[in-house]
Design an enzyme around this catalytic site. Structure first.
Site, PDB file in Angstrom:
ATOM      1  N   PHE A  18       0.798  -1.213   0.000  1.00  0.00           N
ATOM      2  CA  PHE A  18       0.000   0.000   0.000  1.00  0.00           C
ATOM      3  C   PHE A  18       0.838   1.273   0.000  1.00  0.00           C
ATOM      4  CE2 PHE A  18      -3.349  -2.886   1.459  1.00  0.00           C
ATOM      5  CZ  PHE A  18      -4.405  -2.443   0.679  1.00  0.00           C
ATOM      6  N   GLU A  19       2.046   1.249   0.548  1.00  0.00           N
ATOM      7  CA  GLU A  19       2.874   2.453   0.553  1.00  0.00           C
ATOM      8  C   GLU A  19       3.461   2.733  -0.820  1.00  0.00           C
ATOM      9  OE1 GLU A  19       3.442   4.722   2.873  1.00  0.00           O
ATOM     10  OE2 GLU A  19       2.123   3.731   4.329  1.00  0.00           O
ATOM     11  N   GLY A  20       3.857   1.695  -1.529  1.00  0.00           N
ATOM     12  CA  GLY A  20       4.483   1.897  -2.828  1.00  0.00           C
ATOM     13  C   GLY A  20       5.952   2.255  -2.695  1.00  0.00           C
ATOM     14  N   PRO A 237       1.441   6.286  -1.876  1.00  0.00           N
ATOM     15  CA  PRO A 237       1.707   6.465  -0.440  1.00  0.00           C
ATOM     16  C   PRO A 237       1.077   7.753   0.050  1.00  0.00           C
ATOM     17  CG  PRO A 237       3.661   7.010  -1.725  1.00  0.00           C
ATOM     18  CD  PRO A 237       2.639   6.489  -2.698  1.00  0.00           C
TER      19      PRO A 237
END
Length: 327
Positions: A18-20, A237
């Site tokens: 999910f942050e990338g 993010p």
């Protein structure tokens, strides 16, 4: 003393998803810098990091998160619950977690309620407006699913013919009242600037009143258009793990129908208490009743009044705490 848990690979993969990955440092709106998987502590202008080193920085950032969970959560947790909370805390920030309703419910031992409370952290500020963000809804759903996944074969059966699901009409605070916005922050470039990739929701149009429309539907909200699905798990993010809370909760107001009975109960308590005093010091002496009998009736009425008033105040505070998860 609860055993100190360590983060597993599941938590690291969930956060990375999910942050990338950001290879080159980018400037944040507050003047700071971010790089890798939401790392800010040592990020600076012109810095670059490989994926392996970015993961090492993420593991370093998660040391504080794991320590906070071990120190401030007193309810025994499974590994899946610990990993899900680590992702949640990294996203909203440890200070926000410690004062949140999620933490309160965890330490009450109400784990299912804590999992549901996580879902309400789904808003972000964008262009001066707090909106529900598509990627945050998905992230909360993934964290909740991991939190509720039992270890091993500990699944509790719930056969459909036996436990037929019914609509829970009391979960209004958890429902989406608007279509989530899809925001993306490109993972390359020297600055972070979220961009809305979904069209803004249309303005509500008030249709003329129809005599053929049932009255029960007059106050019903128009169904919002579903946003276009995004490809894969990867999202931008939108948060920094070791900063202040980025996504404050917009709590739903208490319905008037729920306040009314509490106010009536409080007024009844006040009347009984005042009536008990009036009986004891005015009516009973004028009627030449025995002092013992007058005091008994007065005490009963007074205690009943105090009890009703206290119950009303307790129920009102209980409702406020239930609806407030952004503390």
């Amino acid at each position: 003393m609860n055993p100190r848990l360590q983060l597993s690979r599941t938590a690291i993969d969930l956060i990375k998803r999910f942050e990338g990955y950001r290879r080159t440092a980018a400037r944040l709106p507050d003047g700071g810098w971010t790089i890798g998987y939401g790392h800010t502590r040592s990020a600076r202008a012109g810095a670059q990091v490989s994926e392996a080193d970015a993961e090492a920085l993420l593991i370093y950032d998660l040391i504080d998160v794991a320590h906070a969970l071990n120190e401030h959560v007193y309810t025994p947790l499974t590994q899946n619950q610990f990993d899900a909370l680590a992702s949640f805390a990294f996203n909203i920030g440890v200070p926000a977690l410690r004062t949140s309703g999620v933490m309160m419910r965890l330490n009450e031992g109400a784990l299912l309620q804590a999992a549901s409370a996580m879902e309400l952290w789904r808003r972000a500020e964008f262009e001066g407006e707090r909106i529900v963000v598509d990627s945050l809804v998905r992230r909360r759903a993934a964290e909740k699913a991991l939190f509720l996944t039992p270890e091993g074969d500990a699944w509790a059966p719930a056969p459909s013919p036996v436990l037929r699901p019914m609509l829970d009409a009391e979960t209004g605070a958890g429902l989406l009242r608007e279509a989530p916005a899809t925001l993306e922050a490109p993972l390359d470039g020297d600055s972070v600037s979220p961009v809305r990739t979904s069209p803004p929701p249309p303005q509500p149009v008030h249709a003329p009143l129809s005599l053929h429309r049932p009255a029960a539907f007059l106050d019903e909200e128009a169904p919002a258009e579903e946003p276009a699905p995004t490809a894969g798990w990867m999202t931008a993010p939108l948060s920094i793990g070791d900063g202040a809370p980025r996504f404050p909760l917009h709590s739903a107001p208490i319905p008037r129908a729920a306040i009314g009975p509490m106010v009536i109960l409080a007024l009844l308590g006040a009347v009984l208490f005042a009536g008990g005093l009036y009986w004891t010091f005015d009516i009973a002496p004028a009627a030449h009743l025995s002092r013992a009998g007058a005091l008994t009736v007065g005490w009963i009425a007074g205690l009943a009044g105090v009890g009703f008033f206290s119950l009303a105040a307790y129920r009102l505070l209980q409702r406020l705490v239930r609806d407030d998860d952004a503390s």
